[in-house]
Structures are given as structure tokens and as C-alpha cells.
Design a protein around this motif. Structure first.
Motif, PDB file in Angstrom:
ATOM      1  N   LYS A 448     -12.157  -4.285  10.330  1.00 62.24           N
ATOM      2  CA  LYS A 448     -10.740  -3.996  10.065  1.00 62.24           C
ATOM      3  C   LYS A 448     -10.417  -4.103   8.581  1.00 62.24           C
ATOM      4  O   LYS A 448      -9.585  -3.365   8.049  1.00 62.24           O
ATOM      5  CB  LYS A 448      -9.848  -4.924  10.882  1.00 62.24           C
ATOM      6  CG  LYS A 448     -10.186  -6.376  10.757  1.00 62.24           C
ATOM      7  CD  LYS A 448      -9.336  -7.215  11.707  1.00 62.24           C
ATOM      8  CE  LYS A 448      -9.653  -8.682  11.502  1.00 62.24           C
ATOM      9  NZ  LYS A 448      -8.739  -9.567  12.198  1.00 62.24           N
ATOM     10  N   SER A 449     -11.122  -5.022   7.920  1.00 66.70           N
ATOM     11  CA  SER A 449     -10.896  -5.189   6.493  1.00 66.70           C
ATOM     12  C   SER A 449     -11.308  -3.939   5.733  1.00 66.70           C
ATOM     13  O   SER A 449     -10.607  -3.469   4.832  1.00 66.70           O
ATOM     14  CB  SER A 449     -11.734  -6.373   6.061  1.00 66.70           C
ATOM     15  OG  SER A 449     -11.272  -6.936   4.934  1.00 66.70           O
ATOM     16  N   THR A 450     -12.481  -3.413   6.102  1.00 68.96           N
ATOM     17  CA  THR A 450     -12.974  -2.192   5.465  1.00 68.96           C
ATOM     18  C   THR A 450     -11.961  -1.073   5.623  1.00 68.96           C
ATOM     19  O   THR A 450     -11.583  -0.414   4.650  1.00 68.96           O
ATOM     20  CB  THR A 450     -14.285  -1.754   6.139  1.00 68.96           C
ATOM     21  OG1 THR A 450     -15.042  -2.883   6.505  1.00 68.96           O
ATOM     22  CG2 THR A 450     -15.082  -0.852   5.230  1.00 68.96           C
ATOM     23  N   PHE A 451     -11.527  -0.877   6.867  1.00 73.55           N
ATOM     24  CA  PHE A 451     -10.635   0.249   7.127  1.00 73.55           C
ATOM     25  C   PHE A 451      -9.289   0.086   6.428  1.00 73.55           C
ATOM     26  O   PHE A 451      -8.715   1.072   5.961  1.00 73.55           O
ATOM     27  CB  PHE A 451     -10.462   0.452   8.636  1.00 73.55           C
ATOM     28  CG  PHE A 451     -11.642   1.145   9.258  1.00 73.55           C
ATOM     29  CD1 PHE A 451     -11.996   2.429   8.865  1.00 73.55           C
ATOM     30  CD2 PHE A 451     -12.419   0.516  10.211  1.00 73.55           C
ATOM     31  CE1 PHE A 451     -13.094   3.079   9.424  1.00 73.55           C
ATOM     32  CE2 PHE A 451     -13.514   1.150  10.777  1.00 73.55           C
ATOM     33  CZ  PHE A 451     -13.850   2.430  10.377  1.00 73.55           C
ATOM     34  N   SER A 452      -8.787  -1.161   6.365  1.00 75.87           N
ATOM     35  CA  SER A 452      -7.513  -1.345   5.648  1.00 75.87           C
ATOM     36  C   SER A 452      -7.648  -0.878   4.213  1.00 75.87           C
ATOM     37  O   SER A 452      -6.775  -0.178   3.690  1.00 75.87           O
ATOM     38  CB  SER A 452      -7.084  -2.809   5.646  1.00 75.87           C
ATOM     39  OG  SER A 452      -7.229  -3.375   6.901  1.00 75.87           O
ATOM     40  N   SER A 453      -8.752  -1.245   3.565  1.00 73.61           N
ATOM     41  CA  SER A 453      -8.946  -0.846   2.168  1.00 73.61           C
ATOM     42  C   SER A 453      -9.067   0.664   2.038  1.00 73.61           C
ATOM     43  O   SER A 453      -8.440   1.279   1.183  1.00 73.61           O
ATOM     44  CB  SER A 453     -10.208  -1.486   1.600  1.00 73.61           C
ATOM     45  OG  SER A 453     -10.116  -2.868   1.616  1.00 73.61           O
ATOM     46  N   ILE A 454      -9.901   1.253   2.885  1.00 76.70           N
ATOM     47  CA  ILE A 454     -10.147   2.692   2.784  1.00 76.70           C
ATOM     48  C   ILE A 454      -8.863   3.469   3.036  1.00 76.70           C
ATOM     49  O   ILE A 454      -8.544   4.436   2.335  1.00 76.70           O
ATOM     50  CB  ILE A 454     -11.221   3.123   3.794  1.00 76.70           C
ATOM     51  CG1 ILE A 454     -12.502   2.355   3.571  1.00 76.70           C
ATOM     52  CG2 ILE A 454     -11.485   4.606   3.689  1.00 76.70           C
ATOM     53  CD1 ILE A 454     -13.224   2.704   2.316  1.00 76.70           C
TER      54      ILE A 454
END
Length: 728
Positions: A448-454
Motif C-alpha cells: 500500500k505504501s508503494t501504491f500511495s507514492s506512485i
DNA sequence: CTAGGGTTAG
């Protein structure tokens, strides 16, 4: 201690030596204090003089002492001189070597023993397990002729410590089949294995066995059962087991204290902490860690001071928490004091401690010091590497961060996320995607962290296509119902202009926080759905207990301005401080100026700018100027333009703004004049950048220098296309 | 031979 020893030594040199050595050994287990080593060597000299050094027990103690002090020369010397080995002495040496991690030496000693007992076997087997050398351990385990409870238990608990929970349960079953009865220690290990497995029914069947074997009132076993219940989320069960315990010790209390933390009730945990009958270092460390982890850095520091005041010695586990708390407070000096202390007792090279220091120094802007700490770490793990990467990116040193990142022997998803977040934070969106693609190619699973950034990067670029693509990926990973991801999606769609999808995502979110509401309210306002935005804001005030933040309020003002709801906007503005405790910032003022200018209340707007308690803001002036042009007020326009020119003199941004204003008013001559002026003054607008993604490769195009490597060919093709089009 | 506590991204 030294003087007490001197007295004792005068009375009974041999006995006192043992006492001294025992004490030194146990101290040295944790620390390698230089002065203790000196004392030990001095004693050795004394003993030689008295002819006591070759006595078996003392000689063994001496060897162990040097072993722990890592004086291998002395160890070798004493071993050569010493030939009174019996099984016990041998076992002592094996255990000491195991303790020091010298497994190969321990094995050598074991192999050359003429005779071994069950202790010898168990020491070696559990030694290998402690170092994670499971295969070698099993080799010896299978050949052990002295199987008893202890050796079985050693193997079982060793497996658990190495994360081999299933295997440990299999071993437990074998033990039962062989007819050996488990004891309390066996049960605590097995319960821990079931907790790690996360298997409730396995835990319950173990509980059945415990009751049948009559161990349910054993303190250790009950403690492990409390932890098992907590891990499985069975809070009531944990409480029941705790309540039924006949005896409770520090461990029990610490476990139940943690239960309240787990339930999110830090204050109740603190109450338990304050009222429990007995506390030790672990209890203190646990409470300090909990404060630090939940963002209460000040409380953590305060508790640490009290711990010292009450005479407890912080152990290795305590330092990472307290350093992390100090890092959050950016308390460089206090951190450096701790660093001094930690170095003195010789534990500064431990990964957990070094990683915390790296973080501390980086948060205080001292990346060079952090690098020094990093370089000294003996066994760097992922966290340590991650801390260094994040430290550089935190300070905007992205090239260095990338360098460290590329050197990492192993990466986990935190590593990738750190790198991605770093590029995002420094507004290098192209790199964000580049690293993300590399992450996927490397086989790492985004979270979820990755996707929030992207998604945030997509929102910054208003790239709807990429965003939609990601939305699909998010579904595939089952992360669509996460608050952070949902909020990022809402924001991405809104910023890319697809307000319908934005609303859809927002409405389907099972859980919304302050940021989710902000994204939606802001999104609606900025996409021209001002009324809807205001309705949503009122819904938020009505249906949730959330307190509006600065961003929401500027969105609300923005919406009012675009709806022409001047009086409503003024009302919100005036009640900001009273109703929500928020001081208006320059964005709020700008919104208000914009609102007044749009509705033609130009002199009010001008007055408001004059009363602004901030540095002059170009956006506010340009809002006023564009108001002047729609409402044809030459007088105020002149004054405003003059102010804008003054502002433009200071930085290139001002000229850009000015030329944009002229452009939007259609005054193209002024636009080109401004641009020419900028060129003359050597000012330049920061470059634009665009890119296309082809087969997982990102191709970049800049508006200024750094042309694409194949730009000549690309322009060639473009010319060709152009002529084809004209021909048709 | 055992139970409770530790560092990093958002």
C-alpha cells in the motif's frame, strides 16, 4: 567492586578469584569493558605467583575469561599448558565457545573428547541452532545417544528461534511418540511455535496437553499462553488466563501491559506499568519502546531518565527505542551523549543500535556522521541499509541515496519504497516510475505504501492513463479498500480531471480519514464542482467527528470563490480561528483575495492584501490583477501591476507569473516583452519535462537542455509525418 | 532447554 575484591583476595585468594571471574564473565557477556580485562589479566599474574593457576577449575575459568575477552593468544597459551581435562571442563569450554559464536572451535573440542555426556551433546546441538546452522545441528541430534527432555527441548526451541515452527511441532510429535514426557520448558516453546504459526486450534490442542500434563499453573507456561492468545487476537482469553494465574511474575505483567498497547490504549498500559508489583529492565524497555513507536517521543525520553534515576541499567534492547525517540525530536546533542555512552560500553557496532544512530544523524542533517556509523557496522542487515538510503533521500541527496541503494546486497519492499518516496519527495516523477518498474521486474511485491507514492506521482503529473493502469494493479493485489491507497486514488483521479472515478473510489471506501475527505473536497472544488464540494464539507462536519484542517478550509474557500458565494466564504474565513483553531495562512488569504476580485470587490481585495500578515504573495497579486481586467478597473490594475513588477524583480518565478497573467489576458505583446526581459537578465523558467512509456522503458523529453539521445531521428520522423498529413 | 522488550519507508 575492585576494593571489595582486594579485601576478599587477602583472605581467600582462590575462592575470591572465582567470585571475581564469575562476576567478570557475566558482565563481559554483555559488554567488553576494557578495565575488567585489565583486572582479569592482573589477577592471572597473581595466581601464577601463588601457583594456583593450573588448578583445573581455576584454569578453566581463566580460559573462559580470556575467551570472552576475545584474547585468543592467551586462550591458546593456556590450552597448551592445561591437560587436566575431564568431561565437565570440556563441556564448560564448549559452552563458552558456543556463547561466543565460535561454533567450529566448539565442534573441534566436542569431536576430540574421549568421552561425552548428555550435556556435551546438548551444548553443541543448541549451539548450532542458535547460530542458525540447522543442518549441522540435526546431524548431531540424530546421532545423540542420550536423548532426554532437555535435548529434545533444546532442539524444539532452537527450531522455533530459527522460524521453523512447523518443523518444531513435528519434532514435538516425535518426542511424544518416543515416550519422553515434555516439561514446562518444552511447553513454552511449543506454545510459542503455535503462536508463530498463527494457528488457533493448534494452540488449543497444545493447551489440552498442558492441562493433561498438569502444567497449566506453571508461570512460564501461562505466560506463553497469554502471549499466544494476544498474537491470535483473543484478547478476552488472554485476560482470562492472566486472571486465573495463581502466581504472576514480571513477565506476566509485561505481557498484559502489552495487551493494552495492542488494544490501542496506551494510557491503560501506563497505568498497569505504574501499578505492577515488580518491574525490570525489560519492562522499562517495553514501555519506552511503546511510547517511542506510537509517536510519544517526549514521554519515551522522560521514562528513560526515570529508569536511570531509579538505578536500572538499560540493556541493548533499550537503546534503539530511545535513540529513535531522540531522532524524532531531532535531539542531536542528547543523541550524541548516548552515542558516547554506548561506545564506552562497546555496543556501538550492533546493527540495531547503529541503524538508530544513522537515522538520528540523518534526521539532524548530519549525513556524513551517519555514513561513518554505517561504515563501522559489522553485520549490516536490510534495515541498516534502508536507514542509510532514507537518510540521504531525507536530505535531498538523491544521488548518494541511489548509490547506497544500488550497493545493497539484499533489498526488501521498504528499500524500494524508500527510494520511490525519495524521488517523489524531490519531485523527480520520472525516476519514481523508473524505480517502480525496476521493483516490479525484480519480483518484489509492492504494498500500500508503494501504491500511495506512485499514485501521488501520477496525481502530480495528472497522468490519468498511468493512474488507471495502477488502479488495475491495485485490485490485483487486493489493496483497493485500504484507506491510504483509496485516498491516493481519489486524489489521483481528481487531479487528472476524472472526477467521476474519483467520487466512485471515495464513496466505496470502507474507512475514510481526514486526508481522504480533504482529497475529495479539494478535488471537487478544483474541478469546478464548487457546490458539491461545499455540500460534502458540510456532510463531513455533520457525520464525522473529524476536525477540518488547513487544506480542507482552503478548498472550501476556493469553492466559495468559484461559486461566487462571497459572503459565505467570508464567514468561513472569519470563523476559521474561532471555530476550528486554525490561523489563516497565505493560501487562505489568496483564496479570499481571488474571491473578492472575481466578484468585483476590488478595493476590499486590495485592502486585504495590505493587511496580510505575511510576505507578499505573487498569487494574491495576480488574482487581484485578473479581477481588475474582468471588472475594468484601470486604477487598481496599475498599482497591482507595479507591485507585481517589483516582486518579479526578485525572482524568475515572478516574471513567469507575470507573463502567464498577460497570456491569460491575451496581452501577447506584454508576454513576449516579459520573456525577453527574462532572457536579458539571464533568468530562465525551470524546464518542463515529458515522457512516454514503451515496453517498460521510460523515454524522457526536456524542454531545455538534456535532449533525448535520438531527438534528431524523432524530429525527422515528425517532419515526415507532417508532410504526409499535408499531402492528404 | 523456556516466557515479556529493539532499528528503517508512508
Amino acid at each position: 567492586m575492585k576494593s571489595a575484591f582486594t579485601t576478599l583476595f587477602a583472605i581467600n585468594p582462590r575462592k575470591s578469584f572465582n567470585v571475581y571471574i564469575e562476576t567478570s564473565c557475566s558482565l563481559l557477556k554483555n559488554f567488553s569493558k576494557q578495565d575488567l580485562i585489565t583486572h582479569g589479566s592482573a589477577l592471572h599474574g597473581h595466581l601464577i605467583k601463588m601457583g594456583a593457576s593450573s588448578e583445573r577449575y581455576i584454569a578453566i575459568k581463566l580460559i573462559i575469561f580470556y575467551l570472552i575477552s576475545r584474547k585468543s593468544k592467551e586462550v591458546d597459551q593456556l590450552m597448551k599448558e592445561f591437560n587436566g581435562f575431564n568431561i565437565v571442563a570440556h563441556n564448560c569450554l564448549i559452552s563458552a565457545n558456543v556463547e561466543q559464536g565460535n561454533l567450529d572451535e566448539a565442534r573441534r573440542l566436542f569431536d576430540e573428547m574421549p568421552e561425552r555426556n548428555e550435556v556435551s551433546w546438548t551444548a553443541l546441538i543448541s549451539g548450532f541452532l542458535r547460530c542458525g546452522r540447522v543442518k549441522e545441528s540435526m546431524w548431531y541430534f540424530e546421532r545423540n545417544p542420550f536423548h532426554n527432555v532437555v535435548s529434545w527441548t533444546a532442539a524444539i526451541s532452537g527450531f522455533v528461534q530459527n522460524g521453523l515452527n512447523f518443523e518444531s511441532m513435528k519434532l514435538f510429535q516425535k518426542m511424544l511418540e518416543s515416550g519422553i514426557m515434555p516439561n514446562d520448558v518444552t511447553f513454552t516453546s511449543v506454545v510459542r511455535a503455535s503462536a508463530n504459526q498463527g494457528d488457533f486450534w493448534l494452540g488449543m490442542s497444545v493447551l489440552g496437553l498442558i492441562v493433561k500434563a498438569g502444567f497449566e499453573h506453571n508461570v512460564s507456561v501461562s505466560n506463553s499462553l497469554v502471549t499466544l492468545s494476544l498474537r491470535l487476537g483473543e484478547i478476552d482469553l488472554a485476560q482470562r488466563i492472566f486472571d486465573r494465574m495463581e502466581k504472576r511474575d514480571v513477565v506476566s505483567w509485561t505481557a498484559i501491559m502489552d495487551m493494552y498497547v495492542e488494544m490501542g490504549d496506551l494510557r491503560e498500559a501506563r497505568r498497569i506499568f505504574d501499578e505492577m508489583p515488580e518491574r525490570n529492565e525489560v519492562t522499562w524497555s517495553a514501555m519506552i519502546a511503546r511510547y517511542s513507536q506510537s509517536g510519544n517521543a517526549e514521554e519515551a525520553v522522560e521514562l528513560f531518565h526515570r529508569m536511570l534515576q531509579e538505578g536500572y541499567t538499560p540493556n541493548i534492547s533499550c537503546f534503539p527505542s530511545i535513540i529513535s525517540a531522540l531522532a524524532n525530536l531531532k535531539a542531536l546533542q542528547a543523541g550524541m551523549n548516548i552515542h558516547g555512552h554506548v561506545s564506552k560500553i562497546g555496543i556501538e557496532k550492533y546493527v540495531f543500535i547503529s541503524s538508530s544512530f544513522i537515522d538520528l544523524y540523518c534526521r539532524c542533517g548530519k549525513t556524513e556522521d551517519a555514513q561513518l556509523v554505517f561504515d563501522l557496522v559489522l553485520k549490516k542487515n536490510v534495515v541498516c541499509w534502508n536507514s542509510m538510503v532514507s537518510g540521504y533521500s531525507l536530505n535531498g541527496q538523491l544521488e548518494k541515496a541511489k548509490k547506497v541503494f544500488d550497493l545493497m546486497p539484499k533489498k526488501d519492499n521498504v528499500s524500494w519504497n524508500t527510494m520511490i518516496a525519495g524521488y517523489l519527495e524531490n519531485e523527480q516523477c520520472d525516476k519514481v516510475f523508473e524505480v517502480f518498474n525496476q521493483m516490479l521486474l525484480s519480483g518484489e511485491t509492492p504494498n500500500k505504501s508503494t501504491f500511495s507514492s506512485i499514485l501521488c506521482a501520477c496525481a502530480n503529473m495528472a497522468s490519468l492513463e498511468k493512474g488507471r493502469n495502477l488502479h488495475g494493479k491495485i485490485f490485483k493485489f487486493g489493496l483497493q479498500y485500504d484507506v491510504f491507497v483509496g485516498t491516493a486514488l481519489t486524489d489521483m483521479y481528481a487531479k487528472s480531471g476524472d472526477i467521476e472515478s474519483s467520487k466512485k473510489v471515495f464513496n466505496r471506501m470502507p474507512e475514510k480519514n481526514e486526508i481522504s475527505w480533504t482529497a475529495m473536497i479539494q478535488g471537487l472544488a478544483e474541478n469546478g464542482f464548487a457546490e458539491e464540494s461545499l455540500v460534502l464539507f458540510e456532510e463531513m462536519e455533520r457525520t464525522t467527528s473529524l476536525i477540518p484542517n488547513e487544506l480542507i478550509l482552503s478548498a472550501v474557500l476556493f469553492a466559495c470563490s468559484h461559486c461566487g458565494l462571497v459572503d459565505k466564504g467570508l464567514w468561513y474565513f472569519n470563523s476559521m480561528e474561532k471555530a476550528h483553531g486554525i490561523k489563516p495562512n497565505s493560501r487562505h488569504y489568496t483564496c479570499l483575495v481571488d474571491m473578492l476580485s472575481r466578484s468585483g470587490r476590488l478595493s476590499e481585495a486590495e485592502q486585504l492584501i495590505a493587511s496580510m500578515p505575511f510576505e507578499l504573495d505573487g498569487n494574491a497579486w495576480s488574482a487581484l490583477l485578473s479581477g481588475c481586467s474582468t471588472h475594468m478597473d484601470e486604477r487598481i490594475a496599475e498599482r497591482t501591476a507595479k507591485k507585481l513588477w517589483e516582486l518579479a524583480e526578485k525572482k524568475s518565478g515572478g516574471y513567469v507569473l507575470l507573463s502567464n497573467i498577460y497570456a491569460s489576458a491575451g496581452r501577447w505583446v506584454d508576454v513576449s516583452n516579459t520573456r525577453n526581459l527574462m532572457k536579458e537578465k539571464g533568468l530562465r523558467k525551470s524546464g518542463g519535462c515529458s515522457w512516454v512509456e514503451l515496453r517498460n522503458q521510460i523515454h524522457l523529453f526536456y524542454s531545455h537542455d538534456g535532449k533525448h539521445s535520438e531527438s534528431a531521428e524523432i524530429y525527422g520522423v515528425l517532419e515526415l509525418l507532417k508532410s504526409e498529413m499535408l499531402a492528404v
